[in-house]
Design an enzyme around this catalytic site. Sequence first.
Site, PDB file in Angstrom:
ATOM      1  N   ASP A  27     -90.417 -21.293 -69.765  1.00 24.86           N
ATOM      2  CA  ASP A  27     -90.197 -22.704 -69.466  1.00 24.86           C
ATOM      3  C   ASP A  27     -91.342 -23.255 -68.640  1.00 24.86           C
ATOM      4  OD1 ASP A  27     -88.367 -25.157 -69.150  1.00 24.86           O
ATOM      5  OD2 ASP A  27     -88.891 -24.640 -67.081  1.00 24.86           O
ATOM      6  N   TYR A  80     -96.003 -29.179 -63.626  1.00 20.35           N
ATOM      7  CA  TYR A  80     -96.319 -27.949 -62.906  1.00 20.35           C
ATOM      8  C   TYR A  80     -97.826 -27.724 -62.862  1.00 20.35           C
ATOM      9  CZ  TYR A  80     -91.351 -27.120 -63.862  1.00 20.35           C
ATOM     10  OH  TYR A  80     -89.982 -27.233 -63.976  1.00 20.35           O
ATOM     11  N   LYS A  88     -91.012 -30.047 -71.050  1.00 15.81           N
ATOM     12  CA  LYS A  88     -90.259 -31.206 -70.574  1.00 15.81           C
ATOM     13  C   LYS A  88     -91.039 -32.494 -70.837  1.00 15.81           C
ATOM     14  CE  LYS A  88     -88.216 -28.287 -67.036  1.00 15.81           C
ATOM     15  NZ  LYS A  88     -89.172 -27.165 -67.089  1.00 15.81           N
ATOM     16  N   GLY A 131     -83.725 -21.930 -59.928  1.00 16.76           N
ATOM     17  CA  GLY A 131     -83.516 -22.082 -58.492  1.00 16.76           C
ATOM     18  C   GLY A 131     -82.394 -21.249 -57.928  1.00 16.76           C
ATOM     19  N   LEU A 158     -82.403 -16.964 -50.541  1.00 16.51           N
ATOM     20  CA  LEU A 158     -81.583 -15.898 -51.125  1.00 16.51           C
ATOM     21  C   LEU A 158     -82.427 -14.751 -51.670  1.00 16.51           C
ATOM     22  CD1 LEU A 158     -78.761 -17.923 -52.927  1.00 16.51           C
ATOM     23  CD2 LEU A 158     -78.523 -16.419 -50.933  1.00 16.51           C
ATOM     24  N   ALA A 159     -83.736 -14.886 -51.590  1.00 19.20           N
ATOM     25  CA  ALA A 159     -84.629 -13.767 -51.936  1.00 19.20           C
ATOM     26  C   ALA A 159     -85.130 -13.078 -50.673  1.00 19.20           C
ATOM     27  CB  ALA A 159     -85.807 -14.265 -52.763  1.00 19.20           C
TER      28      ALA A 159
END
Length: 342
Positions: A53, A58, A84, A238, A245-246
């Site tokens: 993706d 980006y 996108k 995400g 959370l990493a």
Amino acid sequence: MAIDLFRHPRTGLSLSRLGFGGAPLGNLNRRLDDAEAVAAVTAAIDAGASLLDTSPLYGQGLSAARIGTALRRTGRDRVVLSTKVGRILEPARGDAGLGGSGRARYVDALPFVPRFDYSYDGAMRSLEQSLLLLGTDRVDIVLIHDVDGWTHGAEAVDARFAEAMDGAYPALERLRSEGVIRAIGVGLNEAAMAARFARAGDIDAVLLAGRYSLLEQGALDDFLPLADDKGIAVLMGGVFNSGVLATGPVEGALYNYRPAPPDILERVGRIEAVCRRHGTPLAVAAARFPLGHPAVASVVLGMVTPAEVARNVAAFDTAVPAALWSELVAEGLLRPDAPIPG
């Protein structure tokens, strides 16, 4: 190991359960070594993470260009490509800002400025730019990007939604009907907007960033049941909520792109303690959790080195004890109605 595939009945696409997220590949927050970034894409494809993706946003096209370089080495037919629309790239001509993007987070990006354009012609032009950057004649999934209050603000989002449904959506619907692309949908940061699009149009896929994780399960209230009912493939991005959370509750940990507040750090610390009691790294549990929901086809992770690819692939081959999920529920850290991975 072989990465499992999700066969999407609406489109016939086979989506790898571990997807490759291209946002960090655009030099998100830091400059990457170009050869290593391309090697990361190649390593992911070789490992079976065949859903790739990206977006013109980006790195102002840098992510897509790097993915395109990797595809020339590995072969286009081995992957499912997602890009996108909603922004078009214009030559910077000395403009160092990001124009309509709103967040200058890309370091040493390509010399373009992204401008919002959700019109019919804007979607067509944006897709053409992606094809050129990727160096390919086709993509499989095209998502309307960032039509949410997170990006535009609550006062402007209704107008942007109308613009997208009157312009970009008919353009993609036409391309899908003509067989030019396989699937259409949206990529955004809000579950409520994902549900709004799911009700307003005939969409195949949603890339939802940060709204269904070990920290947040609000998407269970409306969007995820709706997606399951309509056969929409949810690509979950995400899942580390920008990093906390990493990394765990360390100094400088990020939550929603900003320094994590004390209450979030405290909650993550409690989640990590449960994971530790069950011999499971926090990042492994965070990556695996969303796949418990039947609507979630793939977890899309940003990976910028071959070593990161190897770690994420190994995480998907790590057994997570059922007792871990049960304890998170018992401790009030996970909603009891959240489906857990088998």
